[in-house]
Motif scaffolding. Structure first.
Motif, PDB file in Angstrom:
ATOM      1  N   SER A 194      -7.862  -2.061   0.452  1.00 15.87           N
ATOM      2  CA  SER A 194      -8.109  -2.593  -0.887  1.00 15.87           C
ATOM      3  C   SER A 194      -6.928  -3.407  -1.379  1.00 15.87           C
ATOM      4  O   SER A 194      -7.083  -4.513  -1.920  1.00 15.87           O
ATOM      5  N   GLN A 195      -5.738  -2.871  -1.179  1.00 17.12           N
ATOM      6  CA  GLN A 195      -4.560  -3.595  -1.652  1.00 17.12           C
ATOM      7  C   GLN A 195      -4.333  -4.885  -0.873  1.00 17.12           C
ATOM      8  O   GLN A 195      -3.936  -5.919  -1.424  1.00 17.12           O
ATOM      9  N   PRO A 210       0.831  -1.205   0.000  1.00 17.31           N
ATOM     10  CA  PRO A 210       0.000   0.000   0.000  1.00 17.31           C
ATOM     11  C   PRO A 210       0.863   1.250   0.000  1.00 17.31           C
ATOM     12  O   PRO A 210       1.909   1.323   0.632  1.00 17.31           O
ATOM     13  N   VAL A 257      -7.284   2.711   0.803  1.00 19.13           N
ATOM     14  CA  VAL A 257      -6.323   2.216  -0.177  1.00 19.13           C
ATOM     15  C   VAL A 257      -5.569   1.023   0.385  1.00 19.13           C
ATOM     16  O   VAL A 257      -5.342   0.007  -0.282  1.00 19.13           O
TER      17      VAL A 257
END
Length: 683
Positions: free
Chosen positions: A22-23, A2, A19
């Motif tokens: 999600s990663q 990330p 973020v």
């Protein structure tokens, strides 16, 4: 790992968290997929993994499933063919042994007792062959044809009857041809039946109930139904639709209906009191008289042929010409006996005999109650198991089939009764029976064209075939010529001619002898017309004629003063069982000629069985090749499927390790980035 996009100079904590999450989720999903692939060994497990590969894999799976079924079929075909091959091999060995026995018992080196002993061996071989014919595998009888659930060979009337049906079962294994799984009636065992052909046209009459499908028709090609036209006395054409007609009466009714309508609409009279009927083998139309006599003309529509087939278009109908063409109806099982023009007397009894070497078993069949040909069939088949009745291909008479291997079928008249068998054309021994049919098709052999060994000149004395001795000691010779060996009638005429010559020469008393056919048992009857005593037959010049005509084995009946020759025109099934039975009987009777003949027949059967054995071997080889080919193709499909579906464990292991490192780094970096504040950013 990330990270914050470089185009963002600053980001709120919430965005950073989203973020990061999600990663991490993407990494976890990828890690889960790799773990699943490593666990299952497959790189594609569902359509969403790779649509193109998944479609190809599904196609390969279908191919593999089909190949597996074909391999199963090939295994079944191979097993059956192997068993069939083994059975035929046993039959070949058995025939060779029987042939060796026949060869060893010919000549002076064998006596009557030795031959009787060998007859016991042949008897056991007959039982072995019957067991071979009834062999089964996987619940299927190898020689049962299409009737594979019951033994195909049963004992009947001292012989063996084949009761299988059809040409056999075939295995469709997709190699360009059908592989036989069972053999039908015309198999290596031999013929299943032999035919007694009808010798008479029973000439069934045309009736209103005669079906159009059973007509030969005016053109000899049956009846094609359609629409026909007619015109009366040059008037307008009128159509008659016969496309739905089934019987001759349907045709007559349809024509009558349209003619009556035409009469009413046009105010004319066309039909006389006879109307449209059936007469003289065709359709008859009573047309009113003139003067002048009007004509009723029929014609076909376009390219149709219905009027021609029904015999209506051959000539115009008028008061002086009421009959159409002969429609020549075929004989059917439903044909009434009363409609048979070839039968001129009421049916009574016939005698059916199954003739063995030791005698005959006979049954009298009463046909007085028969109303149709099917009744005749039923009465005969019920009374004489092993005899089958069928209408001949021409539709003119009935044929009888002997389905029992061993005995010969003989159809005779009942003494003192009507000539029913002759009327039906099914007497197996009649005046027109050809001598080439005697002795199971071997015919009658004679001595002809002999020459004197000293002078080299023709010698009539050496052409004499046999001598007939009368009871008073007188005798006369019979010299049969090729022109006499045509049928029973020509043979009897020659014997009577020789007797007449002997009477004229004073060698025998006038009016003391006559050769003829009787109204009972089959065979040539030699009559003692003056009660001179037993008639005796003597062979001359080593001629086989007396043997072939059944004279050598005939018997004299003192009551009727008649010498009856043996019936040599019986109808026999020519197969292996029949030949073995003949060999057994010849050995029992110490008959050298019979042993030689049976041995030669076994030669023919051995060739046939050997050929069938070889053919089965060829089929088995093709099945093995097809099986190897299917296995190779299956291996190729499996290899291709493996390349598309199976996982590369090395690559997957490296990817798994990379994803774990990536996940660990992401968690570390994410944890560090979450501890920083705005003050850290401002420095």
């Amino acid at each position: 790992m990330p990270s914050i996009p470089s185009n963002l100079s600053r980001a709120p904590n919430l965005l950073t968290s989203q973020v990061l999450a999600s990663q991490i989720n993407r990494t976890n999903v990828s890690l889960l997929q790799v773990q699943s692939q490593l666990a299952s060994g497959r790189s594609v497990e569902r359509m969403s993994d790779n649509a193109v590969r998944a479609t190809t894999i599904a196609t390969l799976d279908d191919h593999l499933e089909r190949r597996e079924q074909r391999l199963t079929n090939l295994d079944a075909a191979g097993d059956t063919l192997d068993f069939l091959d083994s059975t035929l091999g046993d039959a070949v060995d058995l025939l060779r042994e029987a042939k060796a026995i026949a060869s060893s018992q010919i000549g002076v080196g064998s006596d009557a007792q030795t031959r009787r002993n060998q007859a016991v061996v042949i008897e056991s071989m007959i039982a072995q062959l019957a067991n071979l014919a009834n062999r089964e595998t996987r619940g299927v009888y190898l020689f049962g044809g299409s009737s594979v659930t019951r033994p195909p060979l049963v004992g009947v009337s001292g012989g063996y009857r084949y009761v299988g049906e059809g040409q056999g079962l075939f295995n469709d294994i997709n190699i360009g041809e059908r592989i036989p799984m069972t053999l039908g009636g015309d198999n290596a065992i031999g013929e299943t039946s032999v035919r007694l052909q009808s010798s008479r046209d029973l000439n069934p009459a045309l009736t209103g109930d005669t079906r159009l499908a059973s007509l030969v028709g005016g053109r000899g090609l049956g009846v094609a139904l359609g629409t026909i036209n007619f015109s009366f006395d040059g008037g307008p054409l009128q159509s008659v639709d016969l496309s739905q007609a089934d019987t001759v009466q349907n045709v007559a009714d349809s024509i009558t209906s349209v003619i009556r309508t035409y009469e009413a609409e046009n105010g004319v009279a066309m039909l006389g009191p006879g109307g449209v009927s059936v007469s003289s083998g065709g359709i008859s139309i009573d047309v009113v008289a003139g003067p002048p006599d009007p004509e009723l003309r029929f014609s076909d529509v376009g390219a149709g042929v219905t009027a021609a087939d029904l015999g209506l278009a051959a000539a115009p109908f008028s008061a002086t010409n009421a009959n159409g063409g002969d429609l020549n109806p075929r004989l059917t099982m439903q044909s009434p006996v009363s409609s048979l023009g070839g039968v001129t007397i009421p049916l009574e009894k016939i005698r059916i005999s199954m003739v063995h070497s030791t005698g005959a078993s006979s049954v009298d069949v009463d046909l007085t109650t028969a109303q149709t040909i099917d009744d005749v069939r039923r009465l005969i088949e019920d009374a004489a198991p092993g005899v089958r009745v069928r209408i001949n291909d021409a539709g003119t008479g009935i044929n009888l089939y002997n389905e029992v291997a061993g005995p010969g079928l003989s159809v005779q008249e009942v003494p003192g009764g009507a000539d029913t068998a002759t009327e039906l054309g099914i007497r197996s021994y009649n005046a027109q029976t050809r001598l080439t049919e005697f002795n199971d098709g071997r015919g009658v052999r004679i001595i002809d064209g002999s020459t004197d060994p000293v002078t080299g000149l023709p010698s009539p004395e050496l052409d004499v075939d046999f001598v007939i001795h009368l009871g008073n000691g007188d005798k006369f010779t019979v010299d049969l010529r090729p022109q006499d060996i045509v049928n029973v009638e020509s043979l009897i005429a020659r014997v009577n001619e020789e007797a007449a010559t002997a009477e004229a020469n004073g060698d025998i008393p006038t009016g003391s002898f006559r050769a003829e056919l009787t109204d009972g048992a089959n065979g040539i009857a030699l009559r003692d017309l003056q009660g001179l005593g037993p008639i005796v037959i003597e062979k001359k010049n080593n001629s086989p004629a007396a043997d072939d005509l059944g004279l050598s084995s005939g018997q004299y009946d003192a009551t009727s003063a008649t010498f009856m020759a043996q019936d040599r025109a019986t109808v026999r099934v020519q197969n292996i069982l029949t030949s073995l039975i003949d060999l057994r009987d010849a050995l029992r009777n110490n008959d050298s000629d019979g042993i030689t003949l049976a041995g030669s027949q076994l030669d023919q059967h051995l060739d046939r069985v050997t050929a069938t054995h070889a053919l089965v071997g060829v089929y088995a080889q093709r099945v093995d090749l097809a099986k190897a080919r299917e296995e190779n193709l299956s291996l190729q499909d499996q290899s291709m499927k493996s390349q598309l579906q199976d996982v590369d464990f090395t690559e997957a292991s490296i990817r798994y390790s990379t994803l774990r490192t990536q996940l660990q780094a992401s968690l570390t970096v994410g944890g560090q980035s979450q501890t920083q504040t705005l003050l850290d950013f401002l420095g």
